[in-house]
Design an enzyme around this catalytic site. Structure first.
Site, PDB file in Angstrom:
ATOM      1  CD  GLN A   1      -3.276  -0.474   0.506  1.00 40.74           C
ATOM      2  OE1 GLN A   1      -3.714  -1.328   1.248  1.00 40.74           O
ATOM      3  NE2 GLN A   1      -3.622  -0.187  -0.625  1.00 40.74           N
TER       4      GLN A   1
ATOM      5  CB  THR B   1      -0.270  -4.944   8.810  1.00 40.58           C
ATOM      6  OG1 THR B   1       0.426  -4.478   9.660  1.00 40.58           O
ATOM      7  CG2 THR B   1       0.004  -6.452   9.007  1.00 40.58           C
ATOM      8  CG  HIS B   2      -3.211  -2.984   4.264  1.00 41.08           C
ATOM      9  ND1 HIS B   2      -3.634  -1.692   4.098  1.00 41.08           N
ATOM     10  CD2 HIS B   2      -3.803  -3.466   5.396  1.00 41.08           C
ATOM     11  CE1 HIS B   2      -4.520  -1.398   4.957  1.00 41.08           C
ATOM     12  NE2 HIS B   2      -4.329  -2.174   5.928  1.00 41.08           N
ATOM     13  CG  ASN B   3       2.769  -7.232   4.102  1.00 39.64           C
ATOM     14  OD1 ASN B   3       2.044  -7.043   4.992  1.00 39.64           O
ATOM     15  ND2 ASN B   3       3.951  -6.700   4.054  1.00 39.64           N
TER      16      ASN B   3
END
Lengths: 588, 247
Positions: A347, A514-516
């Protein structure tokens, strides 16, 4: 030598959101299900009680709920010509560990992707021409459409009790909701949260500028809610401890507050905690998974045979498991061939602080998804002609928290310490609102995951290696979004603003999101994807891979809503198709 | 018994007939949870409190350095107490004596390389080792360049210049990266000032009072709609607040 255990129908690797949903769905189908979770048991009254949950040092700065790099981490570099080095402590993203996974410590921002997000390549090519997509950009269409997923988004939202306001009810645009969203069959299960001052001002400014503000969809409860499983959540108390914290008040949707109380009482479900899955086993043909091997907290190794293996861990761990198990062809950026680890994305975020003299925002009255957003610059909701990028993001004024170690904004030209810093912090803490941007990241040829040649984890396995940097598309887009955010912040009429633009190479140090995503992407053929449209492995049909790893590229929204929808979609395919005729659900 | 390949079973029960069989007795030595949600009376995952008493990790020279540095990073002034008065040295001492100081949860295996800034912390020193080495190196630097005086013996202006030199990496220290240490020191000092008082800093909730943070409260529902109002809350910590407790 691993001790071989009796076989089960389904083994779930990890026990967060996706495993809890699948556990519920597949036990309902009569299957015996075992979930194997690397971390420990934890629950609201024992682990996040309101008598000690509001502890900023312990939970955020000492990482009480997160993955421990000591046991499992990755190496990182910006480009393939660098040597990757270990992420020795957490920073940019905070994967969870333990029962509930990152579903414990998320903010609760629960979005649907736009219909056009699901056809990123075709849609942008048709509107802007093939030259709008550079050769190095490896985006592809999803093998599933928004319309197909709509019912499953709905299921997840009703499981969670999302608070929000529909903007598009069966094609009818509803005032006050997000007019750009895809059509939804019914409104959110709960009304929007009560709004605090900063987002209210932002909404008024956005309206003045001709945009379309709406209350952000929230997994923080606007009222008490009993979900379809009969589990009840409590009204949010706006304590301001959501992201990085467990909710002490049963007010934030999590596996624990929506599914686990029902699932754990079923006699065809079992959970094993403190047990780390090390590999997926296959039969000699290589085309059939026979189960998993895992090691418990005492170091004893077990083989758990199963008829179906479903990877439900965080995306980084799912990719790692496939690679160390030798399943699928690892992606090679030089040739562009191979699929495991391909199209890793993330992101891109920025923000603008607005400092006021005459307004008090009381930021500590907050919740993780408490805010007002506009979607006017997300996806393809605006004309990109001549802009030099595709994709977009939402802009929002959140009031997530006033936790003071993390949140003590100061204006430009304030020193980082000393008396001037202290007085600036004291002056601005209650008087600052912020507009943030949350942008898409397209997939790119040189952004990928593979195994590190040097560093190893606590079990002697190679670490995952992440190679990632922002490309011109993201930087240009983020600059555009940041300028819009600055316009909005100015329209709120502050004394001054401070623009925190995205600059330089991606860094693994500061927390971002934490948008892997990506690495096990879904697609329409084995040459461009790890899994088919039902999240089923092309190579090993009794292996399924859940999570945001399936995203071919990452749209400009938080991922959890779509992760939940995809999980219900896959569960439905397993129940209605696979169990009747085990085998590939899509012919390659 | 696996059910999936037992098509006769599937046919006879349908897909939603519920469990045919429980999973049986415990099979492995992991923590197996089934049948109900685990709970036992009095079980609570409470925080580790900072113990009272003397310093656990820091030497007296290190305490002098930290007190002097904290007094410059967040000074006492007309707005209220600074980080030194609020207990920064005790906070940092307890942190360094515990798992954080030992980098107990970090990945601390070699090989070691300096790397790019974007790759993050690559020192082989744990925070405790970093403080120990850096404070000695800074005092050595000060003695060598400022008439034999350690950092704590410098004037406030001199201390500010040294801190600024560390922050900008203009001072080179033997065996320690000055900027790495400065960043850790500043971060830990801010943590000491704003964390719950149970960790030894934020004494009398001085940091929270400075800015108006009400502390470890959990229910603001009556105040959500009170826009742009000055609200006055006495801050509370996880262990309560001084007014509640006998002195």
């Amino acid at each position: 030598m691993a001790k071989k255990l009796p076989s089960v129908d389904v083994v779930l690797v990890g026990f967060g959101w996706t495993a809890a949903i699948l556990g519920q769905e597949l036990t309902d189908a009569g299957l015996n299900v075992v979930a194997i979770e690397r971390g420990g048991w934890r629950d609201t009254p024992t682990d996040f009680a309101v008598t000690f949950a509001q502890d900023e040092l312990r939970y955020y700065y000492r990482h009480a709920l997160f993955q421990e790099p000591m046991r499992e981490t990755l190496t990182f570099r910006n480009s393939p010509d660098q040597t990757a080095l270990p992420m020795r402590k957490l920073g940019s993203f905070l994967p969870g560990t333990g029962v509930g996974g990152a579903g414990i410590h998320w903010n609760g921002q629960t979005w649907r992707f736009l219909p056009s997000d699901f056809s990123a390549r075709r849609h942008n090519t048709e509107r802007y021409g093939a030259q709008a997509i550079p050769d190095s950009m490896t985006i592809q269409d999803w093998p599933v459409s928004y319309d197909e997923l709509e019912a499953y988004y709905d299921r997840f939202e009703y499981l969670c009790g999302i608070s929000g306001k529909a903007g598009n009810l069966n094609g009818r645009i509803v005032d006050g909701g997000n007019p750009f969203e895809g059509a939804r069959r019914r409104d959110y299960p709960n009304p929007p949260m009560q709004m605090v001052y900063g987002p209210t001002l932002f909404g008024a400014a956005a309206k003045d500028l001709g945009y379309h503000p709406f209350p952000a969809p929230s997994a923080n409860m606007s009222r008490a809610y009993t979900n379809p499983l009969g589990v009840t959540l409590a009204p949010c108390t706006y304590c301001g401890f959501c992201e990085k914290y467990g909710c002490g008040n049963y007010s934030k949707s999590s596996p624990q507050t929506t599914i686990i109380p029902v699932l754990l009482r079923k006699d065809n479900f079992e959970l094993r905690t403190n047990s780390e899955v090390l590999r997926v086993n296959r039969d000699p043909s290589g085309k059939r998974a026979t189960g998993v091997n895992y090691v418990d907290i005492q170091g004893h190794e077990y083989e758990q045979p199963a008829e179906i293996v479903i990877l439900c861990a965080y995306i980084l761990h799912n990719v790692h498991l496939l690679l160390v198990s030798g399943i699928g062809t690892p992606y090679d950026p030089r040739s562009g061939e191979g699929v495991v680890g391909r199209n890793y994305a993330y992101q891109i975020v920025s923000s603008v602080n607005a400092f006021f003299d005459d307004k008090l925002f009381n930021p500590y009255i907050g919740a993780g998804a408490l805010g007002v957003a506009i979607d006017d610059f997300n996806g393809d909701n605006f004309d990109h002609a001549g802009k030099g990028f595709i994709g977009g993001g939402y802009l929002a004024c959140w009031n997530t928290n006033g936790r003071p170690i993390e949140n003590h904004p100061t204006p430009d030209n304030t020193p980082k310490w000393g008396a001037k810093w202290k007085s600036a912090v004291a002056k601005n803490y209650l008087r600052t609102a912020s507009v943030s941007t949350h942008g898409a990241v397209m997939s790119h040829r040189n952004n990928y995951l593979d195994l590190d040649p040097t560093y190893r984890n606590a079990y002697g396995q190679p670490l995952l290696r992440m190679t990632f940097d922002y490309t011109d598309n993201e930087m240009t887009m983020s600059q555009f979004l940041t300028e819009r955010a600055a316009d909005l912040a100015r329209a709120m009429k502050p004394r001054e603003i401070k623009v925190n633009a995205r600059k330089g190479h991606y860094s693994i140090v500061p927390y971002q999101t934490t948008h892997n995503t990506g690495g096990t992407v879904m697609g329409d053929n084995p040459g461009n994807s790890v899994v088919n449209r039902y999240l089923q492995s092309w190579d090993v049909p009794n292996l399924f891979v859940m999570g945001a790893g399936a995203f071919p590229q990452n749209p400009g929204y938080n991922p959890t809503g779509t992760v939940g929808a995809l999980t219900y979609w896959a569960a439905d395919a397993i129940r209605s198709q696979y169990l009747k005729s085990p085998g590939p659900l899509v012919q390659a | 018994m696996p059910l999936i390949l037992n098509r006769r079973h599937l046919l006879s029960t349908g897909a939603a007939a519920g469990a045919a069989a429980a999973l049986g007795p415990r099979q492995s030595e992991g923590h197996e949870i089934s049948g109900d949600v685990p709970w036992s009376a009095g079980d609570a995952n409470t925080p580790d409190f900072a113990a009272g008493g003397g310093y656990q990790f820091l030497s007296s020279a290190e305490v002098e350095f930290l007190n002097a540095a904290a007094a410059r990073l967040i000074p006492a002034d007309e707005l209220g107490p600074g980080a030194k008065e609020a207990g920064a040295a005790v906070f940092i001492d307890r942190q360094l004596a515990g798992p954080y100081g030992q980098a107990a949860h970090w990945y601390m295996q070699g090989p070691w390389a300096e790397g790019e800034k974007t790759q993050g912390y690559q020192s082989r020193l744990s925070p405790a080792e970093l403080y120990r080495a850096a404070i000695k190196a800074i005092d050595d630097h000060c003695r060598a360049t400022l008439n034999g005086r350690a950092f704590a013996a410098l004037s406030a202006d001199e201390q500010d210049r040294v801190l600024s030199g560390l922050e900008k990496n203009e001072i080179k220290l033997a065996d320690v990266d000055a900027q790495t240490f400065f960043d850790v020191l500043l971060q830990n000092t801010i943590e000491s000032y704003f964390s719950d008082p149970l960790y030894g800093g934020n004494r009398d909730m001085a940091g929270w009072k400075l800015i108006g943070f009400p502390g470890a409260r959990y229910d603001y529902r009556p105040y959500v709609g009170r826009h742009n109002e000055k609200l006055t809350f006495e801050p509370v910590g996880i262990t309560g607040r001084p007014g509640w407790n006998p002195a």
